[in-house]
Design a protein around this motif. Structure first.
Motif, PDB file in Angstrom:
ATOM      1  N   GLN A   1       0.657  -1.050  -0.027  1.00 49.87           N
ATOM      2  CA  GLN A   1       0.043  -0.041   0.044  1.00 49.87           C
ATOM      3  C   GLN A   1       0.994   1.110  -0.060  1.00 49.87           C
ATOM      4  O   GLN A   1       0.430   2.450  -0.464  1.00 49.87           O
ATOM      5  N   GLN A   2       2.080   1.172   0.679  1.00 52.26           N
ATOM      6  CA  GLN A   2       3.050   2.265   0.504  1.00 52.26           C
ATOM      7  C   GLN A   2       4.032   2.219  -0.525  1.00 52.26           C
ATOM      8  O   GLN A   2       4.726   3.291  -0.707  1.00 52.26           O
ATOM      9  N   ASN A   3       3.704   1.384  -1.590  1.00 49.82           N
ATOM     10  CA  ASN A   3       4.600   1.243  -2.731  1.00 49.82           C
ATOM     11  C   ASN A   3       5.946   0.975  -2.293  1.00 49.82           C
ATOM     12  O   ASN A   3       7.012   1.119  -3.047  1.00 49.82           O
ATOM     13  N   ASN A   4       6.112   0.325  -1.230  1.00 47.36           N
ATOM     14  CA  ASN A   4       7.478  -0.213  -0.749  1.00 47.36           C
ATOM     15  C   ASN A   4       7.630  -1.611  -1.219  1.00 47.36           C
ATOM     16  O   ASN A   4       7.368  -2.612  -0.386  1.00 47.36           O
ATOM     17  N   TYR A   5       8.018  -1.971  -2.293  1.00 42.20           N
ATOM     18  CA  TYR A   5       8.008  -3.224  -3.040  1.00 42.20           C
ATOM     19  C   TYR A   5       9.542  -3.810  -2.297  1.00 42.20           C
ATOM     20  O   TYR A   5       9.361  -5.227  -2.490  1.00 42.20           O
ATOM     21  N   LYS A   6      10.522  -3.076  -2.244  1.00 38.19           N
ATOM     22  CA  LYS A   6      11.766  -3.790  -1.441  1.00 38.19           C
ATOM     23  C   LYS A   6      11.316  -4.522  -0.082  1.00 38.19           C
ATOM     24  O   LYS A   6      11.816  -5.822  -0.045  1.00 38.19           O
ATOM     25  N   GLY A   7      10.529  -3.689   0.502  1.00 38.93           N
ATOM     26  CA  GLY A   7      10.080  -4.414   1.867  1.00 38.93           C
ATOM     27  C   GLY A   7       9.241  -5.634   1.743  1.00 38.93           C
ATOM     28  O   GLY A   7       9.212  -6.708   2.322  1.00 38.93           O
ATOM     29  N   TYR A   8       8.234  -5.712   0.584  1.00 38.61           N
ATOM     30  CA  TYR A   8       7.398  -6.640   0.167  1.00 38.61           C
ATOM     31  C   TYR A   8       8.185  -7.872  -0.219  1.00 38.61           C
ATOM     32  O   TYR A   8       8.051  -8.731   0.179  1.00 38.61           O
ATOM     33  N   PHE A   9       9.240  -7.847  -1.203  1.00 39.67           N
ATOM     34  CA  PHE A   9      10.065  -8.613  -1.762  1.00 39.67           C
ATOM     35  C   PHE A   9      10.782  -9.244  -0.680  1.00 39.67           C
ATOM     36  O   PHE A   9      11.064 -10.660  -0.847  1.00 39.67           O
ATOM     37  N   SER A  10      11.488  -8.754   0.469  1.00 44.16           N
ATOM     38  CA  SER A  10      12.029  -9.107   1.393  1.00 44.16           C
ATOM     39  C   SER A  10      11.264 -10.077   2.104  1.00 44.16           C
ATOM     40  O   SER A  10      11.626 -11.315   2.560  1.00 44.16           O
TER      41      SER A  10
ATOM     42  N   TRP B   1      16.145 -11.781  -9.414  1.00 41.49           N
ATOM     43  CA  TRP B   1      16.469 -11.062 -10.928  1.00 41.49           C
ATOM     44  C   TRP B   1      15.321 -11.289 -11.618  1.00 41.49           C
ATOM     45  O   TRP B   1      14.810 -10.206 -12.169  1.00 41.49           O
ATOM     46  N   PHE B   2      14.996 -12.241 -11.947  1.00 37.04           N
ATOM     47  CA  PHE B   2      13.656 -12.479 -12.746  1.00 37.04           C
ATOM     48  C   PHE B   2      12.622 -11.831 -12.432  1.00 37.04           C
ATOM     49  O   PHE B   2      11.787 -11.136 -13.299  1.00 37.04           O
ATOM     50  N   SER B   3      12.369 -11.621 -11.046  1.00 36.10           N
ATOM     51  CA  SER B   3      11.272 -11.013 -10.420  1.00 36.10           C
ATOM     52  C   SER B   3      11.343  -9.345 -10.943  1.00 36.10           C
ATOM     53  O   SER B   3      10.287  -8.875 -11.074  1.00 36.10           O
ATOM     54  N   VAL B   4      12.395  -8.765 -10.782  1.00 32.91           N
ATOM     55  CA  VAL B   4      12.683  -7.553 -10.847  1.00 32.91           C
ATOM     56  C   VAL B   4      12.665  -7.053 -12.461  1.00 32.91           C
ATOM     57  O   VAL B   4      11.959  -6.306 -12.770  1.00 32.91           O
ATOM     58  N   LEU B   5      12.875  -7.923 -13.270  1.00 30.72           N
ATOM     59  CA  LEU B   5      13.123  -7.967 -14.818  1.00 30.72           C
ATOM     60  C   LEU B   5      11.561  -7.885 -15.490  1.00 30.72           C
ATOM     61  O   LEU B   5      11.329  -7.327 -16.261  1.00 30.72           O
ATOM     62  N   THR B   6      10.636  -8.590 -14.720  1.00 32.70           N
ATOM     63  CA  THR B   6       9.402  -8.888 -15.260  1.00 32.70           C
ATOM     64  C   THR B   6       8.270  -8.324 -14.227  1.00 32.70           C
ATOM     65  O   THR B   6       7.133  -8.415 -14.765  1.00 32.70           O
ATOM     66  N   SER B   7       8.698  -7.676 -13.387  1.00 34.68           N
ATOM     67  CA  SER B   7       7.654  -6.843 -12.606  1.00 34.68           C
ATOM     68  C   SER B   7       7.088  -5.898 -13.516  1.00 34.68           C
ATOM     69  O   SER B   7       7.499  -4.522 -13.433  1.00 34.68           O
ATOM     70  N   LYS B   8       6.018  -5.896 -14.028  1.00 27.09           N
ATOM     71  CA  LYS B   8       4.891  -4.954 -14.772  1.00 27.09           C
ATOM     72  C   LYS B   8       3.485  -4.921 -14.311  1.00 27.09           C
ATOM     73  O   LYS B   8       2.859  -4.008 -14.455  1.00 27.09           O
TER      74      LYS B   8
END
Length: 214
Positions: free
Chosen positions: A119-128, A159-166
């Motif tokens: 909800q906070q657009n904190n995708y780094k926190g989510y992926f962790s 890495w795949f998650s980062v490359l394809t996150s659309k």
């Protein structure tokens, strides 16, 4: 300029993070001279770091052409996710009774926190949190070979998650699946937990291939 202690480790982490953060793009050539100048190091620790990144599947060394950030193909995604599904489901089957109740409860709390991060657009926190949930399931398999294989795949999966996150709705759906898997583990419902985990990973593979344009 970087700290010269544990130099190869530090160079490895720095270049790895540049790849994972897309500062170095897939297919981009690694310029040893400019990178050594930027970091204030010789080529020896950089070569050692590149060798480790090649083992991680993030770097490709082409004879007589140079060193490049690896350009993944749809088959790489399919292959790695098929292996991931098989090994994570095996891990859950082996480890379900071993995972302490307090650990499952904490993971559920983490999944709720992940919703707030999204909800906070904190995708780094989510992926962790995402990776911790999966790595915990793997760890409690207590199978050294499974753990070692999955550790070797970790950075490619990230890495795949980062490359394809659309599709930014996808993490919300994925996180709800995490909660359902954890609730099934709480109930000790082995069959349902494994079924949900398999669906979760298969859907991630399909959506990743769609994002990648395969």
């Amino acid at each position: 300029m970087i700290d010269k202690s544990n130099l190869t480790d530090r160079v490895y982490l720095l270049v790895r993070d540049k790849i994972l953060n897309k500062e170095f793009k897939p297919g981009e050539r690694i310029n040893y001279d400019s990178l050594c100048e930027e970091l204030g190091i010789s080529k020896t620790p950089l070569r050692d770091a590149i060798n480790r990144l090649q083992q991680d599947g993030l770097i490709e060394v082409k004879p007589r052409s140079g060193t490049f950030v690896y350009q993944p193909h749809a088959k790489n995604i399919t292959d790695i996710y098929d292996v991931r599904k098989a090994l994570e489901c095996l891990s859950l089957n082996l480890g379900l009774e071993r995972i302490p109740e307090e650990v499952v409860n904490q993971l559920l709390e983490d999944a709720n926190q992940a919703t707030l991060y999204l909800q906070q657009n904190n995708y780094k926190g989510y992926f962790s949190i995402d990776r911790n949930i999966h790595s915990t399931i793997i760890r409690y398999s207590n199978n050294d070979y499974v753990i070692k294989i999955m550790e070797s795949l970790e950075y490619q999966l990230q890495w795949f998650s980062v490359l394809t996150s659309k599709n930014f709705d996808r993490p919300y759906h994925s996180n709800e699946q995490h909660k359902e898997i954890l609730k099934a583990i709480q109930r000790k419902d082995r069959e349902r937990a494994i079924e949900l985990l398999a669906i979760h990973i298969e859907e991630a593979k399909i959506m990743m291939l769609e994002d990648y344009g395969a």
